[in-house]
Design a protein around this motif. Structure first.
Motif: not given
Length: 382
Positions: A180-182, A263, A177-178, A184-185, A260
């Motif tokens: 969709n987590k830029q 991401a 799922e990375v 958050e990363g 992360m």
């Protein structure tokens, strides 16, 4: 016969590097989720990293006195025949005592004697080859095992075609799922959202030539308005940690939050170990591969080339870094269309269900395990 209700015994063998250990652990974890009552035993080389990493993952491990043959003439090679004989005898004792239903090898020196013994006894066996160019251990075992799970197409030139299953390499589930987590990363590493982020990976120990490259190009990255998230490896951290004082540079010995880090990245520079390549296909970001030229049979260059030939990554050999790196990187970082093209193409190579697919093949072998021994040796896995 209800396979799910039975208690099974699995031996997994492989090690020497994380590229052999972590796939074995991932396969064991999946089998454990399917068969909670199953018993597992790992077998590795007694002086290698698997003796620490496998117990940390919650599994028992037995060690063999084994190492590979050195490619150059050395006194260490004189001990090889004695180590091999010792490991074969020890493997026979392990197999006779543990009585596995299925034996699984993921490469490395220790898997050779163990799989040799298991297959000679007609115990259903499977090997998982991570690389696009197989290692010598798996090539020697290919005719003896039931099933060969591979991560790349075109391995019929090395393995019997009817035994090959294209499954991919086991990867960590948190990487799925990375994309969709830029945000958050970048927040996880306190990175700026208005700058492109370069993630630099050289492995847990580090890659000296990649570290030298990054150090030499700190001002170049600043001129490109790039922020750098740099895993230099624990062997090199003391040398490079002063660059944490530089603007837009973070130096880490090891990145514990790899999901992360992936991401947060816009572009990635990486070695080309088999598991890294498989992870990067899942992550789907533009990648510049700088393969290590110092690994057995130049595996990393072959891994990287198999991706680069599909216009899914950029390959720069170490010998070409001084002349080519800045031009190649500048063209990539300033060309959004090129970045999107590489991302799309590398993601198309991803095999996201590898661990499940390999466990499915093991389940087929569980059925073979309950056949009379006279029917096991030449029984195909499908």
């Amino acid at each position: 016969m209800n396979l799910k209700s039975k208690t099974y015994r699995f031996i997994l063998s492989g090690g020497g590097t994380g590229g052999h250990i972590y796939p074995a652990v991932a396969i064991a974890d999946e089998l454990k989720s399917r068969y909670p009552n199953a018993e597992f035993l790992f077998v590795g080389a007694s002086d290698r990293m698997e003796m620490d990493k496998v117990p940390q993952a919650g599994y028992k491990i037995a060690g063999l006195w084994i190492s590979g043959i050195q490619r150059k003439l050395t006194l260490k090679n004189l001990a090889f025949p004695f180590k091999l004989m010792s490991s074969l005898l020890r493997s026979r004792k392990i197999v006779n005592t543990f009585k596995p239903d299925v034996v699984i090898g993921t490469g490395g020196f220790a898997s050779g004697p163990l799989l040799q013994v298991a297959s000679s006894k007609g115990i259903p066996s499977l090997i998982q080859e991570q690389n696009s160019f197989p290692g010598i251990t798996n090539k020697l075992l290919a005719k003896k095992v039931n099933t060969i799970c591979v991560a790349y197409e075109g391995l019929e030139m090395f393995f019997p075609k009817d035994k090959i299953r294209l499954t991919g390499n086991p990867i960590r589930k948190d990487l799925l799922e990375v994309k969709n987590k830029q945000i958050e990363g970048k927040d996880a590493f306190k990175l700026k959202h208005n700058k492109q982020t370069l993630l630099v990976l050289g492995g847990s120990l580090g890659a000296r030539r990649i570290n030298q490259l990054i150090e030499a190009n700190i001002e170049f990255f600043e001129a490109q308005d790039i922020q750098v998230l740099w895993q230099c490896g624990k062997l090199y951290y003391d040398q490079y940690k002063p660059y944490n004082d530089s603007k837009n540079v973070q130096v880490h010995a090891f990145l514990n939050q790899m999901d992360m880090a992936y991401a947060a990245a816009d572009v990635i520079i990486s070695r080309a170990g088999a598991i890294s390549v498989s992870e990067l296909c899942i992550v789907g970001k533009p990648v510049v591969f700088i393969p290590s030229p110092n690994v057995a049979e130049d595996h990393q260059t072959k891994n990287a080339k198999s991706v680069a030939d599909k216009n899914a990554a950029i390959l720069i050999r170490e010998k070409d870094l001084d002349t080519d790196f800045q031009n190649v990187f500048s063209e990539l970082i300033t060309n959004e269309d090129k970045q999107k093209e590489l991302s799309k193409n590398i993601e198309a190579l991803a095999l996201v269900n590898a661990t499940n697919a390999i466990a499915d093949e093991v389940e087929k072998l569980l059925k073979v395990a309950h056949l009379p021994s006279s029917q096991r040796v030449e029984t195909p896995s499908s």
